[in-house]
Design a protein around this motif. Structure first.
Motif, PDB file in Angstrom:
ATOM      1  N   ASN A  70      27.057  53.915  73.765  1.00 21.27           N
ATOM      2  CA  ASN A  70      26.403  55.348  73.908  1.00 21.27           C
ATOM      3  C   ASN A  70      25.650  53.982  74.527  1.00 21.27           C
ATOM      4  O   ASN A  70      25.291  55.433  76.236  1.00 21.27           O
ATOM      5  N   LEU A 103      36.679  56.203  68.953  1.00 20.69           N
ATOM      6  CA  LEU A 103      35.332  56.508  67.822  1.00 20.69           C
ATOM      7  C   LEU A 103      33.993  55.864  68.673  1.00 20.69           C
ATOM      8  O   LEU A 103      34.187  54.866  68.451  1.00 20.69           O
ATOM      9  N   LEU A 104      33.125  56.640  69.395  1.00 25.75           N
ATOM     10  CA  LEU A 104      31.722  55.988  69.212  1.00 25.75           C
ATOM     11  C   LEU A 104      31.002  55.866  68.092  1.00 25.75           C
ATOM     12  O   LEU A 104      30.191  56.800  67.163  1.00 25.75           O
ATOM     13  N   CYS A 145      28.103  54.426  66.210  1.00 25.54           N
ATOM     14  CA  CYS A 145      26.237  54.265  67.683  1.00 25.54           C
ATOM     15  C   CYS A 145      25.513  54.408  66.100  1.00 25.54           C
ATOM     16  O   CYS A 145      25.988  55.775  65.117  1.00 25.54           O
ATOM     17  N   GLU A 180      22.679  59.456  66.529  1.00 25.47           N
ATOM     18  CA  GLU A 180      24.262  60.957  66.824  1.00 25.47           C
ATOM     19  C   GLU A 180      23.812  61.283  68.364  1.00 25.47           C
ATOM     20  O   GLU A 180      24.949  61.732  68.718  1.00 25.47           O
ATOM     21  N   LYS A 205      22.305  60.494  70.694  1.00 25.31           N
ATOM     22  CA  LYS A 205      22.356  59.339  71.990  1.00 25.31           C
ATOM     23  C   LYS A 205      23.919  59.698  72.181  1.00 25.31           C
ATOM     24  O   LYS A 205      24.565  59.371  73.250  1.00 25.31           O
ATOM     25  N   ALA A 206      24.816  59.134  71.180  1.00 25.14           N
ATOM     26  CA  ALA A 206      25.998  59.046  71.283  1.00 25.14           C
ATOM     27  C   ALA A 206      26.463  60.786  71.529  1.00 25.14           C
ATOM     28  O   ALA A 206      28.021  60.743  72.415  1.00 25.14           O
ATOM     29  N   ARG A 207      26.475  61.950  70.913  1.00 24.12           N
ATOM     30  CA  ARG A 207      26.503  62.724  71.606  1.00 24.12           C
ATOM     31  C   ARG A 207      26.712  63.203  73.005  1.00 24.12           C
ATOM     32  O   ARG A 207      27.304  63.959  73.826  1.00 24.12           O
ATOM     33  N   MET A 265      28.771  61.168  74.775  1.00 23.97           N
ATOM     34  CA  MET A 265      30.228  61.437  74.940  1.00 23.97           C
ATOM     35  C   MET A 265      30.312  62.635  75.933  1.00 23.97           C
ATOM     36  O   MET A 265      31.789  62.920  76.725  1.00 23.97           O
ATOM     37  N   LEU A 304      37.324  62.486  72.310  1.00 23.95           N
ATOM     38  CA  LEU A 304      36.233  61.496  71.927  1.00 23.95           C
ATOM     39  C   LEU A 304      35.360  61.747  70.525  1.00 23.95           C
ATOM     40  O   LEU A 304      35.267  63.210  70.260  1.00 23.95           O
ATOM     41  N   PHE A 340      32.497  61.319  67.129  1.00 25.92           N
ATOM     42  CA  PHE A 340      31.149  60.072  66.602  1.00 25.92           C
ATOM     43  C   PHE A 340      31.117  59.401  65.749  1.00 25.92           C
ATOM     44  O   PHE A 340      31.766  59.835  64.293  1.00 25.92           O
ATOM     45  N   PRO A 396      29.297  57.394  63.087  1.00 27.20           N
ATOM     46  CA  PRO A 396      27.368  56.716  62.660  1.00 27.20           C
ATOM     47  C   PRO A 396      27.814  55.132  62.470  1.00 27.20           C
ATOM     48  O   PRO A 396      29.007  55.180  61.227  1.00 27.20           O
TER      49      PRO A 396
END
Length: 303
Positions: A23, A42-43, A45, A48, A50-52, A55, A67, A69, A71
């Motif tokens: 992220n 696959l991020l 992180c 969630e 911050k990951a989105r 993205m 992309l 997410f 967890p």
């Protein structure tokens, strides 16, 4: 420009990558570069939101980016196990890029009570990798990438005080965790080869890159801003991991910046310390890691 940069990343259509800590900073740049080459990313992180947000940033430049997410909190073995179960459902995984890391001036602990720097940077990485190797092995040519640091040189692991109950010093603990990263990836390489599994283990480092790794320290943030101007930006710091994950590399190799004493510049093969190549240290770390995490890849020790 000689050496490997993001421009050398080949088309990755049809491949799936996991990037931990994707992220922000170098992890974000790794994910962005892979998405630009049509990979599914696959991020992995902890946060969630911050990951989105990351993205969304990637999709501004690459609207068709694929992309997902994932967890993952490397400071909690329950989260590590759950993330591995989710990733197992993917049709394929071609590379796991272990990029996430922490450091900080205050002594902190993971959910299971490990000293946080060692617990996240090494034990979490060890556990998640061990759980993912069987999945990776089903995609021949797959890779495990582990991010270390030039600070591993001169670092020492305090085997009698892994939990920092006796003393805690910020940078020596961080450096020791980065030595542990290399000991792990080289031992993993030896064991994968001994088992005949079609998975390549490769180490990398970002050189001296200006990231938000020191976000818990105001003076650290200032220093990182200066580093980004004088040495590597996060995008340049990602070149070593991108080479390790997608380039022509050796199993058990170590890649990162090759200019200015391996502090900046395009990526190429680098030289780890003698301690990082010590198989006795590596076997000891492996056994300790299995004992502490309760997760065992059960690869035979090499001869």
């Amino acid at each position: 420009m000689s050496g490997f940069t993001d421009a050398e990343v080949p088309n990755q259509a049809g491949k799936t990558f996991i990037v931990t800590g994707a992220n922000t900073g170098i992890g974000f740049e790794i994910a962005s570069a892979l998405a630009a080459r049509r990979a599914k990313v696959l991020l992995a992180c902890r946060d969630e939101a911050k990951a989105r947000a990351a993205m969304s940033r990637i999709r501004r430049n690459h609207p068709d980016a694929f992309l997902v997410f994932l967890p993952l909190d490397l400071a909690d073995m329950t989260s590590v196990r759950n993330a591995a179960l989710l990733a197992e459902k993917e049709p394929r995984i071609d590379a796991l890029i272990n990029n996430a890391g922490v450091q900080g001036p205050q002594l902190r602990h993971t959910a299971q009570g490990f000293e946080q720097t060692f617990g996240v940077n090494h034990l979490g990485t060890f556990a998640f990798t061990a759980l993912m190797v069987p999945k990776l092995a089903r995609s021949p040519g797959s890779r495990v990438v582990v991010t270390s640091s030039g600070l591993h040189k001169g670092a020492k692991i305090d085997w009698d005080d892994l939990d920092a109950a006796k003393s805690y010093q910020w940078m020596p603990r961080y450096a020791a965790s980065k030595l542990a990263n290399l000991l792990f990836v080289f031992e993993l390489d030896r064991r994968l080869r001994a088992a005949g599994l079609p998975v390549m283990a490769v180490g990398c480092h970002p050189g001296l890159a200006g990231t938000d790794l020191a976000r818990n320290s105001w003076w650290g943030n200032i220093a990182m801003s200066m580093i980004g101007l004088l040495f590597n930006t996060p995008a340049q710091g990602a070149w070593g991991a991108l080479q390790a994950a997608t380039g022509q590399v050796k199993a058990g190799g170590y890649y990162g910046p090759t200019k200015a004493s391996e502090l900046r510049g395009p990526s190429g093969e680098c030289k780890p310390s003698e301690d990082a190549r010590n198989p006795e240290f590596a076997r000891r770390l492996w056994d300790v890691s299995v004992q502490l995490t309760g997760i065992d890849l059960e690869l035979p020790a090499h001869s």
